[in-house]
Each structure stands twice: as C-alpha cells, then as structure tokens.
Design a protein around this motif. Structure first.
Motif: not given
Length: 275
Positions: A144-151
């Motif tokens: 979830q955090q990785t996807l959010a960082k990738q926007k």
C-alpha cells in the motif's frame, strides 16, 4: 441392719414400736395363763400371737417390697432425667456446631464473591498487548505504501481496503483470544475457590463425625453407669430379702419350739395331776 435375736429388729418407727409392745404384752399374758393352768386362755393368746406375728411379717414384707420398688423407680427416674439432660446437651452442642459450620461457609462464599469481582475487575483493566499482525497484513501495508509513493492511488486504495479488512479481522480475533484467556483464568480462580469450599466442608464433616463418635461413647458410658447402679441395687435388695426371710424363718422356728416346749410341759402337768 436387722438383729438376729429372737426378739426381732429394733423398732424403726412408732407403728413398729406399738406392735412390738402389744406382742410383748400378749406374750406375757400367755405365759401367765400357762403358769396359772389357764390353758384355754393360753391357747387363745397363742393363736392370737401367731396371727399377729404373721400379719406383722406380711406387713414388713410388703413394706420392704414397696420400698424396694420405690428405690428401683427412683433409679429409673434418675436415669431418665440424666438421659434427657444428656440428649438435650448433645442436641444443643451439635446444633451449635451445624450453625457455626453454616456461618463459616456463608462467610467464605461472601469473601469468594468479593474476591472474584475484584479479580475480574483487575483482569479487565489489564491493557491489551501490542497487536502482532500477520505477515500477510504487514506485506499488504508495505505494498500500500509503495503504491502511494508511486502515486498509484487507485491500486493503493484497493490494497488499503483489503488491508483494513484483514486488520479488523485480526484485531477481532485478538480480542476474542484475550477474552478467552480472561475466561480461562477466571474459571481457574473459581476452581480454586470451589476447592477451598470443598476443603471446608470436608473439615466440617470430619468434625461432625468426631462429634457423633464422642456422643456414642458418652452414651455408652452413661448406660454402663446405669447398669452398674441398677445391678448394685438389685444385689443389695436381694441380700436384704434373703436376710429378712432368714430372720422371719428364725422367728417362726423359735415360736414353734416354744409352743412345743409349752405343750410338753402342759402334758406333763396333766399326767402329774392324774397320778
């Protein structure tokens, strides 16, 4: 104590004294008639003496029988009174024991109830441990955090929803496990209290059995004392009856011997006159 003299026992009361005085007067009258040759009057006096003596013997025998019955009844009444007092004392003692036992158990139950409430209160106030989530949930949060960082917010949202649901499930599971653990320790605490109650009841039963045993022993001693007193009284009364019968038999034989001597003397006197 009876005298072995032919004259009989010493008078113990006014009636005995009066009877003995009258018998003595009548005996003197018989002897006087015999000396004076008034044999008809002497015979009448002798018969009257025999009747009175027999009546006196019967009266004394009946008086002794009545007195001995009264003595035995006195022993019976004293025993019954002692037996009633014995039962009353032991009934009271055992009732007090039962009441004290009930009071002890009630006090223990009340203490247990208070202790259990306090134990549950403290257990419920104990803070939950820091949740330890599964690797799957931790992995979802990382994605979830990785996807959010990738926007990539759309995919991040989907993963978040999935992770939130899994977290809610795992938290509920942890709460259930905590509640089950709490229930288990509470049941153990209750079991400990139940064991304490059973131990108290066992001690009470032991005390109850000891009381019953002691009561039976005391009862046996009481009954043995009664049997001893009763046997002693019966023995004394038997001796008294035997002595009384021997004394009365001695009097009869003495009277018979006196009458036979008087008869022989009268016959000799008649023969002497005839010659």
């Amino acid at each position: 104590t009876m005298s072995d003299s032919p004259g009989g026992a010493a008078p113990l009361d006014t009636e005995d004294s009066a009877v003995q005085d009258f018998l003595q007067i009548l005996e003197e009258h018989r002897k006087n008639c015999e000396r004076q040759g008034k044999y008809v009057e002497a015979e009448i006096a002798k018969n009257r003496l025999d009747e009175l003596r027999q009546h006196e013997e019967n009266r004394r025998r009946e008086a002794m029988r009545s007195r001995q019955i009264a003595e035995r009844l006195g022993v019976e009444e004293a025993h019954m009174l002692e037996f009633q007092q014995f039962n009353a004392l032991w009934d009271k003692r055992m009732a007090e024991f039962e009441q004290k036992s009930l009071d002890l158990e009630e006090a223990m139950k009340e203490r247990h109830a208070n202790e259990l409430m306090e134990y549950i209160r403290q257990a419920q106030q104990e803070p939950l441990r820091k949740p330890k989530f599964s690797k799957e949930l931790l992995n979802l949060r990382s994605i979830q955090q990785t996807l959010a960082k990738q926007k990539d917010y759309g995919e991040a949202h989907k993963i978040k929803v999935k992770a939130d649901n899994l977290e809610a499930f795992e938290l509920e599971k942890m709460r259930n496990q905590h509640q089950m653990k709490l229930s288990t320790v509470v049941e153990k605490f209750k079991a400990k209290q139940s064991a304490e109650i059973l131990a108290l009841r066992k001690r009470v039963q032991t005390g109850r059995d000891e009381q019953k045993k002691q009561r039976q022993l005391d009862l046996e001693r009481l009954l043995q004392r009664y049997q001893n007193v009763k046997s002693e009284l019966e023995s004394q009364q038997n001796i008294e009856r035997i002595r009384a019968e021997k004394f009365m038999g001695y009097q009869v034989s003495s009277k018979t011997g006196t009458s036979q001597v008087a008869s022989r003397q009268g016959s000799a006197a008649t023969l002497g006159t005839g010659s």
